[in-house]
Design a protein around this motif. Structure first.
Motif, PDB file in Angstrom:
ATOM      1  N   VAL A 204       0.861  -1.181   0.000  1.00  0.00           N
ATOM      2  CA  VAL A 204       0.000   0.000   0.000  1.00  0.00           C
ATOM      3  C   VAL A 204       0.900   1.235   0.000  1.00  0.00           C
ATOM      4  O   VAL A 204       1.670   1.445   0.937  1.00  0.00           O
ATOM      5  N   ASN A 205       0.831   2.025  -1.064  1.00  0.00           N
ATOM      6  CA  ASN A 205       1.686   3.212  -1.207  1.00  0.00           C
ATOM      7  C   ASN A 205       3.171   2.872  -1.028  1.00  0.00           C
ATOM      8  O   ASN A 205       3.937   3.611  -0.426  1.00  0.00           O
ATOM      9  N   GLY A 206       3.551   1.699  -1.538  1.00  0.00           N
ATOM     10  CA  GLY A 206       4.950   1.296  -1.464  1.00  0.00           C
ATOM     11  C   GLY A 206       5.363   0.704  -0.139  1.00  0.00           C
ATOM     12  O   GLY A 206       6.533   0.342   0.033  1.00  0.00           O
ATOM     13  N   GLN A 207       4.432   0.590   0.826  1.00  0.00           N
ATOM     14  CA  GLN A 207       4.741   0.039   2.143  1.00  0.00           C
ATOM     15  C   GLN A 207       3.933  -1.239   2.376  1.00  0.00           C
ATOM     16  O   GLN A 207       2.845  -1.411   1.823  1.00  0.00           O
ATOM     17  N   GLU A 208       4.480  -2.111   3.212  1.00  0.00           N
ATOM     18  CA  GLU A 208       3.764  -3.345   3.526  1.00  0.00           C
ATOM     19  C   GLU A 208       2.614  -3.069   4.492  1.00  0.00           C
ATOM     20  O   GLU A 208       2.742  -2.256   5.405  1.00  0.00           O
ATOM     21  N   ALA A 209       1.502  -3.737   4.271  1.00  0.00           N
ATOM     22  CA  ALA A 209       0.341  -3.621   5.154  1.00  0.00           C
ATOM     23  C   ALA A 209      -0.320  -4.995   5.243  1.00  0.00           C
ATOM     24  O   ALA A 209      -0.105  -5.869   4.392  1.00  0.00           O
ATOM     25  N   THR A 210      -1.110  -5.177   6.305  1.00  0.00           N
ATOM     26  CA  THR A 210      -1.800  -6.451   6.497  1.00  0.00           C
ATOM     27  C   THR A 210      -3.246  -6.339   6.025  1.00  0.00           C
ATOM     28  O   THR A 210      -3.978  -5.419   6.439  1.00  0.00           O
ATOM     29  N   ALA A 211      -3.648  -7.261   5.165  1.00  0.00           N
ATOM     30  CA  ALA A 211      -5.013  -7.290   4.649  1.00  0.00           C
ATOM     31  C   ALA A 211      -5.665  -8.618   5.015  1.00  0.00           C
ATOM     32  O   ALA A 211      -4.978  -9.568   5.416  1.00  0.00           O
ATOM     33  N   VAL A 212      -6.987  -8.667   4.891  1.00  0.00           N
ATOM     34  CA  VAL A 212      -7.712  -9.912   5.138  1.00  0.00           C
ATOM     35  C   VAL A 212      -8.396 -10.343   3.846  1.00  0.00           C
ATOM     36  O   VAL A 212      -8.732  -9.509   2.998  1.00  0.00           O
TER      37      VAL A 212
END
Length: 595
Positions: A204-212
């Motif tokens: 997300v926007n070049g950064q890691e994020a946690t999704a479900v």
């Protein structure tokens, strides 16, 4: 002198020659997609070490450094019997950039510091394309509130919807949410996903994020993630259109077959194309907080919060440490700071140092050591926490419950206590007799003896001065020496000089962390002219800092004292963390640094 000058010239020429071999340039993919991260490289030719890149010129591309890679190779050629070896040294500094407009875009040159010398890279031209669109994918954006106050947390939820027939055809994908980069209007925070759903890591926007990931009732697969936006200023704010970019396999028969080896043998036959989906932009109305009724201790918290406190032990003597634990509950805890305990300063000693807070499961916990200053203290009063209640549209102050305390007085031990004052004291009294001393004697013994006698000579002034001259000289000398011994300046210097040796000796006989902490406090006190028994871990750290000791020694001293203090309540588990040898070495270093 000539030799030194020659060496200096040679080194200067060698450095210049090496600098002349350094070349710095930039490179990137020629064709990229809008709002999708792409690779940008800064290459240093001539060495295998990284430089320092100033990314100011490319800040609009949201640069993110993702790593470096050294490369070294050599090639040998033989021509007419002459061997030539060429060595290539190179270092790649790799960034991810995001372009926000389509068409031909210029990435400006950046400045690179290599071994103290400045180099400018070249401009890089990239062509930014708009990916294709398809009804197989869709993107939704939802916000928890369309109107809020400055500082009020707002949840933004992004959901990527995929039809089941292309789920196995999805390749690389990434999200771009403009509001998350809008630092002028928002502070963005993570929001933990629910525990009962399958999670995956997304860009997300070049950064890691946690999704479900979950399946909706209509059969579509939803990949969703949530963020918290905290408005920084009032006004109408456009959140912008969120976007997902993905690669979809469009080759005939694309997708995974039943054969587990199918994806391996057919991967080169697949044809991926770039597709995108956009979510409609949203508008957020942000209202300013009212000025009227704002509490003096308001820290900017907006929402709804609760506070509670506990203390241990609650039966103490004056000056004993009390561990005060403050727990704050609320939706957004990052902005919560340690409540100001200054209102308790009249009854409690509160050091400036405190343990770092910890956050877990919707609570934030602060720990502070306090000490009762007098035996009239009967409780730890309720601790206030002020916030703006968005539901009621007004400021509120909540309090933790008061904590009852039993504080006993302490009595200083005097020298009489040490010796014992129950024994009767000898009292000498002089009695007056009318007849004088002669009343005690009768008979011929009172006749005067004219012969020379040492005893009779002592009564004569001339002889007496002769006899007393020697003792008087010795007495005066002793008084001078005694004065030197009781001189406060000299006494303090003597205590400072012997503090280290005395502490090391006592540590050799120490068996638990409580004794070790006491020895360390006394050492700091004696070494720096303070009362060691009354010092806290924070006091000791401040004393060492004022004395110019290294931060490492100051922090280590405070840490050891905190462990020793905690051992009074935590048992033997803390004792095992306090090493006597380390404490001895710490004391020696503190003592040596001042000499």
């Amino acid at each position: 002198m000539k030799t030194r000058l020659l060496i200096l010239i040679i080194l200067t020429l060698a450095a210049a020659a090496h600098a002349a071999d350094i070349k710095v340039y930039a490179a990137a993919e020629k064709e990229v997609y809008i709002n999708k991260p792409f690779k940008y490289q800064v290459v240093i030719d001539g060495q295998t070490d990284p430089g320092t890149v100033d990314t100011t010129n490319i800040d609009s591309f949201n640069p993110r450094y993702i790593g470096g890679q050294p490369q070294s190779s050599s090639s040998t050629t033989i021509i007419n019997g002459r061997t030539t070896t060429e060595v290539i040294s190179r270092y790649y500094m790799i960034y991810e950039l995001i372009a926000h407009e389509t068409g031909s875009v210029t990435i400006p040159a950046v400045m690179v510091d290599v071994n103290g010398r400045k180099y400018n890279t070249n401009d890089v031209e990239v062509y930014v394309q708009q990916p294709g669109s398809t009804d197989k994918i869709d993107l939704e954006i939802l916000i928890s509130d369309k109107s809020c106050y400055v500082g009020q947390p707002v949840t933004i939820a992004i959901s990527w919807l995929i039809t089941p027939d292309i789920v196995n055809r999805i390749g690389d994908f990434s999200f771009y949410v403009p509001a998350l980069d809008d630092t002028q209007h928002f502070i963005a925070e993570e929001l933990e996903p629910p525990d009962n759903l399958q999670t995956l890591t997304v860009q997300v926007n070049g950064q890691e994020a946690t999704a479900v990931q979950a399946q909706r009732k209509d059969g579509r697969i939803a990949v969703s993630f949530r963020k918290i936006l905290i408005p920084r200023k009032s006004g109408t704010v456009e959140l912008g259109k969120a976007q997902v970019n993905c690669q979809i396999d469009v080759s005939k028969g694309g997708g995974r077959g039943r054969d587990p080896f199918d994806s391996f043998f057919n991967r080169t036959q697949r044809e991926y194309q770039q597709f995108t989906a956009e979510a409609n932009g949203a508008t957020l109305e942000v209202r300013a907080l009212p000025v009227e009724g704002k509490p003096l201790d308001f820290q900017g918290l907006v929402g709804r919060y609760e506070i509670e406190a506990s203390a241990s032990p609650t039966e103490v003597s004056v000056g004993d440490p009390i561990t005060l634990t403050i727990t704050v509950r609320g939706k957004l805890l990052r902005a919560v700071e340690m409540p100001d305990l200054g209102f308790m300063a009249e009854d409690f000693r509160i050091p400036s140092e405190q343990a770092p807070p910890r956050s877990e499961n919707g609570i934030k916990v602060f720990t502070q050591t306090i000490r009762a200053e007098k035996d009239t203290v009967t409780e730890i009063p309720g601790i206030p926490l002020s916030f703006f209640d968005v539901d009621k549209g007004e400021y509120r102050t909540v309090y933790s419950g008061s904590i009852p305390l039993t504080v006993s007085s302490t009595r200083k031990v005097t020298s009489d206590d040490a010796i014992g004052y129950d024994a009767p004291r000898a009292v000498s009294q002089l009695q007056s007799v009318e007849q004088g001393i002669a009343a005690n004697y009768e008979g011929p013994k009172l006749l005067e003896n004219k012969a020379f006698s040492v005893l009779s000579a002592l009564s004569k002034p001339g002889y007496l001065s002769m006899w007393l001259a020697g003792p008087m000289v010795l007495g005066i000398s002793g008084l001078i020496r005694m004065k030197g011994r009781v001189n406060p300046t000299k006494v303090a210097a003597r205590i400072r000089a012997t503090a280290c040796k005395k502490a090391i000796s006592k540590l050799g006989a120490s068996s638990d962390s409580t004794q070790i902490g006491e020895v360390l406090r006394v050492f700091v006190g004696e070494r720096f002219d303070r009362t060691g028994q009354a010092l806290t871990s924070g006091d000791c750290r401040e004393i060492l800092q004022e004395a110019g000791r290294a931060d490492e020694l100051c922090d280590k001293c405070r840490h050891i004292l905190e462990l020793c203090e905690m051992s009074q309540f935590a048992g033997a588990g803390i004792d095992s963390q306090v090493n006597v040898d380390e404490v001895m070495e710490l004391i020696r270093k503190i003592d040596r640094e001042g000499k």
